[in-house]
Design an enzyme around this catalytic site. Structure first.
Site, PDB file in Angstrom:
ATOM      1  CD  GLN A 152      16.431  45.689  67.841  1.00 37.84           C
ATOM      2  OE1 GLN A 152      16.166  46.507  66.969  1.00 37.84           O
ATOM      3  NE2 GLN A 152      17.317  45.920  68.783  1.00 37.84           N
ATOM      4  N   GLY A 153      11.757  42.207  66.107  1.00 38.91           N
ATOM      5  CA  GLY A 153      10.680  42.049  65.145  1.00 38.91           C
ATOM      6  C   GLY A 153       9.647  43.153  65.262  1.00 38.91           C
ATOM      7  CB  ALA A 154       6.641  43.874  63.230  1.00 40.99           C
TER       8      ALA A 154
ATOM      9  CE  LYS B 203       7.914  36.196  70.515  1.00 44.91           C
ATOM     10  NZ  LYS B 203       7.370  35.006  69.816  1.00 44.91           N
TER      11      LYS B 203
ATOM     12  CG  ASP C  52       7.246  32.521  60.937  1.00 43.51           C
ATOM     13  OD1 ASP C  52       7.415  32.361  59.713  1.00 43.51           O
ATOM     14  OD2 ASP C  52       7.922  33.322  61.611  1.00 43.51           O
TER      15      ASP C  52
END
Length: 317
Positions: free
Chosen positions: A44-46, A65, A178
């Site tokens: 759970q990302g931003a 996603k 990243d």
């Protein structure tokens, strides 16, 4: 004249804190055609939420996603940003797949609903692999073992495959953005069914044992059983898959060595910060990278400049 009455401020009533959320329950409900019956939260990302589920058929595992609407943005701006970022990631993945870079395949997308469906990669992240390797190195140090094992040689081979995978990505004009060990997957090799050894009828003759060895059949004796180090070394075999291209950029002509060098610097810092014991292994990554494509040595030279700027920034704060 009567004095004015003073009004005492009243404290606002205390509000009960919100009930705790169930960690097993997704924070957002996925749009159709997805249901919660086969849903597993991965990260759970931003910007996005990543789930494991099935797609089209119950036997097709996949990764979803999902970029949920952001309430702090204007709705029109939010839809435009979601569409642009989702399409950009899908285009980079399709280009990588077309040019031979090992990435998850794109199975479907809906930029209006904000989801992207990717191929499920069975395996472990390189971060988990390095964590397990570092624990074994510490244990061997406590036991006074300093010899190079088969598992250590397999780890060097893994680092070389990482360097070649990153080099192939940069060669086609794509920067990951990243590049950490969490975004590198080691795909598990499918084990071939082995022929079972016949039950022992007692002592085997030399000719029988030779014929069984030529057929790839080994009797179930402790003296010829496979060692633990050999099993661990084979667990490091497999293909390196690059994942999570949400911050990736691509260009056929304008991609600079500086962008490629920053990609390598981010990966190097990930080794130093997350896997201090494995930091010397990064030399193998750079060695394989330098041999992967024509302009790789120029990128490694630019990496030295990026390192100097990074050290100066850390010194100045």
């Amino acid at each position: 004249m009567a004095p004015a009455e003073t009004i005492e401020p009243t404290a606002a009533p205390l509000q009960a804190p919100p009930p705790p959320t169930d960690p097993e329950r997704p924070l957002h409900t996925l749009p159709p055609p997805f249901t919660e019956s086969h849903l597993e939260v991965l990260t759970q990302g931003a910007e996005a939420l990543v789930y494991k589920t099935v797609f089209l058929t119950p036997d097709t595992p996949c990764v979803v996603k999902y970029r949920p609407p952001k309430p702090y943005r204007h709705p029109i701006l939010d839809r435009r940003l979601t569409k642009a970022r989702l399409l950009a990631e899908a285009r980079v993945l399709v280009r990588c797949m077309r040019d031979g870079v090992a990435v998850p395949g794109v199975l479907g997308a809906d930029w209006e609903a904000g989801w992207l469906v990717l191929e499920w990669v069975e395996g472990r992240t390189v971060r988990k692999v390095l964590d397990g390797w570092a624990e074994r190195v510490v244990q061997k140090g406590k036991e006074g073992m300093d010899r190079v094992s088969e598992q250590d040689e397999a780890m060097l081979g893994l680092m070389q495959r990482v360097g070649r995978a990153v080099g192939k990505l940069h060669e086609i004009g794509v920067c990951h953005g990243d590049l950490t060990t969490s975004n590198l997957m080691l795909r598990t090799l499918e084990k071939q069914p082995t022929q079972e050894a016949p039950k022992s009828r007692g002592r085997l003759t030399t000719s029988e044992m030779r014929m069984m060895a030529e057929d790839g059949v080994f009797p179930d004796f402790p003296s010829v059983s496979r060692g633990k180090e050999q099993d661990e070394a084979e667990s490091l075999e497999g293909e390196i898959i690059l994942i999570d291209f949400g911050l990736a950029s691509h260009s056929t002509q304008n991609l600079q060595d500086e962008d490629r060098a920053v990609d390598l610097y981010v990966l190097e810092r990930a080794f130093a910060a997350t896997h201090p014991a494995a930091e010397p292994l990064f030399k193998e990554v750079l060695k394989a990278y330098g041999e992967s494509f024509k302009g790789a040595m120029a990128v490694l030279k630019r990496l030295e400049d990026v390192r100097l700027r990074g050290r100066k920034r850390s010194m100045l704060g």
